[in-house]
Scaffold this motif. Structure first.
Motif, PDB file in Angstrom:
ATOM      1  N   VAL A   4       0.064  13.377 -29.317  1.00 52.78           N
ATOM      2  CA  VAL A   4       0.632  14.352 -28.315  1.00 52.78           C
ATOM      3  C   VAL A   4      -0.042  14.209 -27.079  1.00 52.78           C
ATOM      4  O   VAL A   4       0.475  14.278 -25.715  1.00 52.78           O
ATOM      5  CB  VAL A   4       0.546  15.717 -29.119  1.00 52.78           C
ATOM      6  N   ALA A   5      -1.465  14.055 -27.182  1.00 53.28           N
ATOM      7  CA  ALA A   5      -2.253  14.091 -26.112  1.00 53.28           C
ATOM      8  C   ALA A   5      -1.966  12.758 -25.135  1.00 53.28           C
ATOM      9  O   ALA A   5      -2.064  12.961 -24.039  1.00 53.28           O
ATOM     10  CB  ALA A   5      -3.851  14.152 -26.283  1.00 53.28           C
ATOM     11  N   GLY A   6      -1.868  11.701 -26.040  1.00 59.17           N
ATOM     12  CA  GLY A   6      -1.545  10.174 -25.205  1.00 59.17           C
ATOM     13  C   GLY A   6      -0.110  10.449 -24.377  1.00 59.17           C
ATOM     14  O   GLY A   6       0.081   9.935 -23.413  1.00 59.17           O
ATOM     15  N   GLY A   7       0.878  10.939 -25.229  1.00 60.06           N
ATOM     16  CA  GLY A   7       2.014  11.309 -24.497  1.00 60.06           C
ATOM     17  C   GLY A   7       2.171  12.098 -23.231  1.00 60.06           C
ATOM     18  O   GLY A   7       2.510  11.570 -22.369  1.00 60.06           O
ATOM     19  N   PHE A   8       1.408  13.137 -23.168  1.00 59.99           N
ATOM     20  CA  PHE A   8       1.172  14.134 -22.183  1.00 59.99           C
ATOM     21  C   PHE A   8       0.718  13.346 -20.978  1.00 59.99           C
ATOM     22  O   PHE A   8       0.878  13.203 -19.894  1.00 59.99           O
ATOM     23  CB  PHE A   8       0.380  15.138 -22.506  1.00 59.99           C
ATOM     24  N   ALA A   9      -0.566  12.436 -21.372  1.00 63.67           N
ATOM     25  CA  ALA A   9      -1.351  11.810 -20.422  1.00 63.67           C
ATOM     26  C   ALA A   9      -0.333  10.823 -19.827  1.00 63.67           C
ATOM     27  O   ALA A   9      -0.560  10.478 -18.543  1.00 63.67           O
ATOM     28  CB  ALA A   9      -2.497  11.255 -20.955  1.00 63.67           C
ATOM     29  N   ALA A  10       0.372  10.105 -20.485  1.00 63.54           N
ATOM     30  CA  ALA A  10       1.328   8.982 -19.957  1.00 63.54           C
ATOM     31  C   ALA A  10       2.301   9.722 -18.946  1.00 63.54           C
ATOM     32  O   ALA A  10       2.518   9.243 -17.781  1.00 63.54           O
ATOM     33  CB  ALA A  10       2.129   8.345 -21.083  1.00 63.54           C
ATOM     34  N   VAL A  11       2.988  10.945 -19.492  1.00 64.09           N
ATOM     35  CA  VAL A  11       3.765  11.720 -18.483  1.00 64.09           C
ATOM     36  C   VAL A  11       3.086  12.024 -17.270  1.00 64.09           C
ATOM     37  O   VAL A  11       3.696  11.655 -15.999  1.00 64.09           O
ATOM     38  CB  VAL A  11       4.757  12.816 -19.357  1.00 64.09           C
ATOM     39  N   PHE A  12       1.829  12.476 -17.385  1.00 67.96           N
ATOM     40  CA  PHE A  12       1.172  13.072 -16.289  1.00 67.96           C
ATOM     41  C   PHE A  12       0.935  11.858 -15.160  1.00 67.96           C
ATOM     42  O   PHE A  12       1.029  11.792 -14.024  1.00 67.96           O
ATOM     43  CB  PHE A  12      -0.197  13.467 -16.623  1.00 67.96           C
ATOM     44  N   GLY A  13       0.438  10.810 -16.047  1.00 73.58           N
ATOM     45  CA  GLY A  13       0.076   9.422 -14.988  1.00 73.58           C
ATOM     46  C   GLY A  13       1.237   8.953 -14.326  1.00 73.58           C
ATOM     47  O   GLY A  13       1.279   8.601 -13.336  1.00 73.58           O
ATOM     48  N   VAL A  14       2.646   8.633 -15.039  1.00 72.68           N
ATOM     49  CA  VAL A  14       3.635   8.427 -14.356  1.00 72.68           C
ATOM     50  C   VAL A  14       4.073   9.158 -13.474  1.00 72.68           C
ATOM     51  O   VAL A  14       4.577   8.759 -12.161  1.00 72.68           O
ATOM     52  CB  VAL A  14       4.728   8.198 -15.579  1.00 72.68           C
ATOM     53  N   LEU A  15       4.187  10.552 -13.569  1.00 76.65           N
ATOM     54  CA  LEU A  15       4.932  11.433 -12.640  1.00 76.65           C
ATOM     55  C   LEU A  15       3.845  11.521 -11.281  1.00 76.65           C
ATOM     56  O   LEU A  15       4.027  11.459 -10.277  1.00 76.65           O
ATOM     57  CB  LEU A  15       4.817  12.969 -13.119  1.00 76.65           C
ATOM     58  N   GLY A  16       2.686  11.465 -11.707  1.00 75.58           N
ATOM     59  CA  GLY A  16       1.515  11.619 -10.591  1.00 75.58           C
ATOM     60  C   GLY A  16       1.414  10.225  -9.769  1.00 75.58           C
ATOM     61  O   GLY A  16       1.531  10.430  -8.556  1.00 75.58           O
ATOM     62  N   LEU A  17       1.539   9.234 -10.421  1.00 72.14           N
ATOM     63  CA  LEU A  17       1.819   7.972  -9.877  1.00 72.14           C
ATOM     64  C   LEU A  17       2.914   7.963  -8.916  1.00 72.14           C
ATOM     65  O   LEU A  17       3.069   7.348  -7.665  1.00 72.14           O
ATOM     66  CB  LEU A  17       1.832   6.797 -10.668  1.00 72.14           C
ATOM     67  N   SER A  18       4.070   8.412  -9.456  1.00 73.59           N
ATOM     68  CA  SER A  18       5.489   8.206  -8.466  1.00 73.59           C
ATOM     69  C   SER A  18       5.344   9.481  -7.508  1.00 73.59           C
ATOM     70  O   SER A  18       5.608   8.972  -6.347  1.00 73.59           O
ATOM     71  CB  SER A  18       6.577   8.784  -9.387  1.00 73.59           C
ATOM     72  N   MET A  19       4.804  10.280  -7.756  1.00 73.89           N
ATOM     73  CA  MET A  19       4.482  11.490  -6.686  1.00 73.89           C
ATOM     74  C   MET A  19       3.582  10.735  -5.494  1.00 73.89           C
ATOM     75  O   MET A  19       3.922  11.105  -4.323  1.00 73.89           O
ATOM     76  CB  MET A  19       3.795  12.776  -7.037  1.00 73.89           C
ATOM     77  N   SER A  20       2.497  10.262  -5.927  1.00 75.41           N
ATOM     78  CA  SER A  20       1.718   9.625  -4.994  1.00 75.41           C
ATOM     79  C   SER A  20       2.089   8.344  -4.114  1.00 75.41           C
ATOM     80  O   SER A  20       2.038   8.047  -2.941  1.00 75.41           O
ATOM     81  CB  SER A  20       0.269   9.021  -5.804  1.00 75.41           C
ATOM     82  N   TRP A  21       3.214   7.691  -4.999  1.00 78.41           N
ATOM     83  CA  TRP A  21       3.682   6.700  -4.195  1.00 78.41           C
ATOM     84  C   TRP A  21       4.783   6.701  -3.305  1.00 78.41           C
ATOM     85  O   TRP A  21       4.813   6.517  -2.046  1.00 78.41           O
ATOM     86  CB  TRP A  21       4.518   5.825  -5.353  1.00 78.41           C
ATOM     87  N   TRP A  22       5.549   8.065  -3.557  1.00 80.98           N
ATOM     88  CA  TRP A  22       6.604   8.396  -2.429  1.00 80.98           C
ATOM     89  C   TRP A  22       6.111   9.104  -1.614  1.00 80.98           C
ATOM     90  O   TRP A  22       6.611   9.438  -0.427  1.00 80.98           O
ATOM     91  CB  TRP A  22       7.688   9.161  -3.404  1.00 80.98           C
ATOM     92  N   LEU A  23       5.102   9.992  -1.918  1.00 79.83           N
ATOM     93  CA  LEU A  23       4.465  10.978  -0.847  1.00 79.83           C
ATOM     94  C   LEU A  23       3.479  10.436   0.023  1.00 79.83           C
ATOM     95  O   LEU A  23       2.691  11.097   0.664  1.00 79.83           O
ATOM     96  CB  LEU A  23       4.135  12.411  -1.417  1.00 79.83           C
ATOM     97  N   ASP A  24       2.940   9.341  -0.430  1.00 79.46           N
ATOM     98  CA  ASP A  24       1.793   8.588   0.094  1.00 79.46           C
ATOM     99  C   ASP A  24       0.540   9.500   0.076  1.00 79.46           C
ATOM    100  O   ASP A  24      -0.235   9.864   1.112  1.00 79.46           O
ATOM    101  CB  ASP A  24       2.171   8.487   1.595  1.00 79.46           C
ATOM    102  N   LEU A  25       0.237   9.972  -1.135  1.00 78.08           N
ATOM    103  CA  LEU A  25      -0.921  10.841  -1.483  1.00 78.08           C
ATOM    104  C   LEU A  25      -1.848  10.073  -2.301  1.00 78.08           C
ATOM    105  O   LEU A  25      -1.466   9.005  -3.104  1.00 78.08           O
ATOM    106  CB  LEU A  25      -0.588  12.372  -2.132  1.00 78.08           C
ATOM    107  N   SER A  26      -3.186  10.714  -2.681  1.00 78.86           N
ATOM    108  CA  SER A  26      -3.984  10.056  -3.421  1.00 78.86           C
ATOM    109  C   SER A  26      -3.536  10.088  -4.793  1.00 78.86           C
ATOM    110  O   SER A  26      -3.058  11.265  -5.640  1.00 78.86           O
ATOM    111  CB  SER A  26      -5.175  10.768  -3.320  1.00 78.86           C
ATOM    112  N   THR A  27      -3.462   8.903  -5.726  1.00 78.97           N
ATOM    113  CA  THR A  27      -2.924   9.048  -7.079  1.00 78.97           C
ATOM    114  C   THR A  27      -3.839   9.745  -8.035  1.00 78.97           C
ATOM    115  O   THR A  27      -3.145  10.697  -8.754  1.00 78.97           O
ATOM    116  CB  THR A  27      -3.019   7.745  -7.587  1.00 78.97           C
ATOM    117  N   GLY A  28      -4.994   9.731  -7.975  1.00 80.12           N
ATOM    118  CA  GLY A  28      -5.640  10.663  -8.813  1.00 80.12           C
ATOM    119  C   GLY A  28      -5.465  12.039  -8.776  1.00 80.12           C
ATOM    120  O   GLY A  28      -5.254  12.792  -9.691  1.00 80.12           O
ATOM    121  N   ALA A  29      -5.689  12.540  -7.346  1.00 76.26           N
ATOM    122  CA  ALA A  29      -5.282  14.005  -7.237  1.00 76.26           C
ATOM    123  C   ALA A  29      -4.001  14.395  -7.779  1.00 76.26           C
ATOM    124  O   ALA A  29      -3.812  15.347  -8.147  1.00 76.26           O
ATOM    125  CB  ALA A  29      -5.550  14.140  -5.759  1.00 76.26           C
TER     126      ALA A  29
END
Lengths: 260, 269
Positions: free
Chosen positions: A215-240
């Motif tokens: 469950v934790a790995g699944g959540f972390a993957a979703v957070f990662g993909v959503l965060g990466l996409s957000m960072s990609w499209w909005l030109d923001l820091s990926t980690g944040a």
């Protein structure tokens, strides 16, 4: 797209480590230790920068050393474990800063260590992360009952003759490896969130230790993909971005009852 | 041990122990024969937990000798079952009652903590024996205090220990769970030894065969379920009245400026 794909692979590989080690860190109340080690690891980064040694093994060795130093000191002065962690945390960072000060040349890449940077992540880091993931999954599966017993009631495990100390040492190594490898994704400043949020959600909704890790790995993957996409499209820091998504989800999750 | 010497479950010989600069036990002696249940009472801070820690090998005596099942405490660990206070547990983990009971096999077999089919089946039997089948798949956080206590007893008993140590086993339990725990103990301790620590002399005197009192650095044990009043007074550090002899027994302290807590009663004239 050529930059996006390695970043995507990196966040997915990071999700596995965050899921496995995050649940162990949360279960064993080692999240603060993970945060402390993440900062202490900067000493290893600085040392590698000063000496020209390979960054990954140097940082890893330094972090494992810091973890064992905290554990050793805490066993001797258990009432001051939290203070000792704070001291090692700050000393590691200070050592790193001094090393960087002493090193010739521009330290621009260190910004990526502090706040993460998935762009141009070295291929060797991806391989290291993949191998570490595989090892962690195999070891966590093999030792799942012992890990659960130690997390659940370390005193009972110890008086039953179970090698609790060895399990704790193994956890320290796993935590140190994860800290160093996940540093690229969120940066050391935000890393504690990646170690704690998916792990806490896994413990809340998973069934058994393995289920919690999944469950934790699944959540972390979703957070990662959503965060990466957000960072990609909005030109923001990926980690944040990853941590913003994770933190928001966690806060919303506190409104939902835990699994019965 | 010399040949022909009696075999004790626990033996303390002139044991002194403590923490830092504080001495809790001084020159304490105890010889507990195998079989039966011993109740260990004493006021808060008297050294009951220290006695348990010495038996479990968590604390080394400063002087004297502690023997458990005929040898050093650490060597006896796989033959000892321990029921800690339920507060020590991490109840929020994704662990079911069945998982908890199966964790009783830690230290007995595989170094990884893994169990085999026979052990899993034995754990199921104990879960059933303690009436926990209906909650076997539930998380620990969903259990009542009494159910959790029974699960902890089951975890200790799956080890089939020769010596069973219970620390306040009925502290969070209702009278029904208390009855279940002690009737099970009585059954189990026909062929093994049990030591039950409690601050409640009423619970112990109803349920155990012999009582020892820890206090003022000593362990007083006379082998029966009755303790002399002067031993209780020395341990509790105040005058004590024993009234309502029978069931339940009650210990009532003198209350004029004494330092005893957790008791109710009238001053002794």
């Amino acid at each position: 797209m050529s930059l996006f794909l390695p970043s995507l692979i990196a966040v997915l590989l990071a999700a596995v480590a965050a899921g496995v080690v995050g649940v162990l860190a949360v279960s064993n109340r080692m999240v603060s230790l993970g945060g402390g080690l993440a900062h202490a690891a900067y000493g290893g980064v600085g040392l590698a920068f000063l000496t020209g040694w390979l960054p990954l093994p140097t940082t890893l060795a330094f972090t494992v050393g810091a973890a064992f130093l905290v554990a050793w000191l805490s066993e001797r002065v258990p009432d001051r474990a939290e203070t000792l962690l704070g001291v090692v945390w700050a000393m590691g960072m200070a050592f790193g800063v001094i090393c960087v000060d002493l090193a010739p040349g521009y330290a621009g890449d260190l910004q990526a260590i502090l706040f993460g940077s998935l762009l141009a992540i070295p291929r060797i880091d991806l391989w290291a992360l993949a191998i570490a993931d595989l090892l962690m999954i195999v070891l966590a599966w093999k030792y799942r009952r012992g890990l659960m017993g130690v997390a659940l009631d370390p005193e009972f495990a110890e008086v039953s003759g179970f090698p609790v100390r060895w399990f704790r040492r193994g956890l320290l190594v796993a935590l140190s490896v994860s800290v160093v490898l996940l540093m690229r994704v969120t940066g050391l400043v935000l890393l504690v969130a990646l170690l704690s949020i998916p792990g806490a959600l896994g413990v809340r909704w998973g069934r058994g230790l393995g289920g919690a890790m999944a469950v934790a790995g699944g959540f972390a993957a979703v957070f990662g993909v959503l965060g990466l996409s957000m960072s990609w499209w909005l030109d923001l820091s990926t980690g944040a971005c990853i941590i913003a998504v994770a933190g928001t989800t966690y806060l919303l999750a506190t409104l939902v009852p835990a699994r019965r | 041990m010399s040949p022909g010497a009696p075999s004790f479950a626990v033996r303390f010989e002139a044991v002194s122990a403590g923490y830092g600069g504080r001495t809790v036990l001084e020159n304490a002696t105890l010889s507990l024969p195998r079989g039966g249940i011993l109740g260990l009472i004493g006021p808060n801070g008297s050294g009951k937990s220290t006695v348990l820690r010495l038996i479990l090998g968590q604390l080394a005596p400063r002087t004297g000798v502690v023997e458990v099942l005929g040898g050093p405490p650490r060597q006896a660990r796989t033959r000892v079952g321990y029921v800690p206070q339920s507060l020590a547990l991490e109840r929020d983990l994704p662990v079911t009652v069945q998982d908890l009971v199966e964790s009783g096999f830690l230290g007995l077999g595989s170094p990884s903590g893994g169990i085999d089919r026979l052990q899993r089946s034995r754990a199921r039997d104990w879960v059933a024996k303690l009436g926990l089948e209906k909650v076997a798949g539930r998380r620990l956080s969903d259990l009542s205090g009494g159910q959790l206590q029974l699960a902890l007893v089951a975890r200790a008993l799956v080890r089939e220990p020769e010596l069973l140590l219970l620390d306040e086993p009925t502290a969070n339990a209702d009278s029904r769970a208390e009855g279940t725990v002690f009737s099970l103990l009585e059954e189990c301790c026909r062929d093994r030894t049990g030591i039950v620590v409690s601050h409640d002399i009423g619970v112990l005197s109803r349920n155990v065969g012999s009582i020892a009192c820890v206090g003022a650095g000593k362990i007083v044990h006379h082998g029966g379920s009755e303790l002399p009043l002067d031993a209780l007074e020395e341990a509790y550090g105040c005058p004590v009245d024993l009234i309502a002899h029978g069931h339940p027994h009650r210990v009532l302290p003198h209350h004029d400026g004494d330092s005893c807590g957790h008791h109710h009663g009238t001053p002794r004239p």
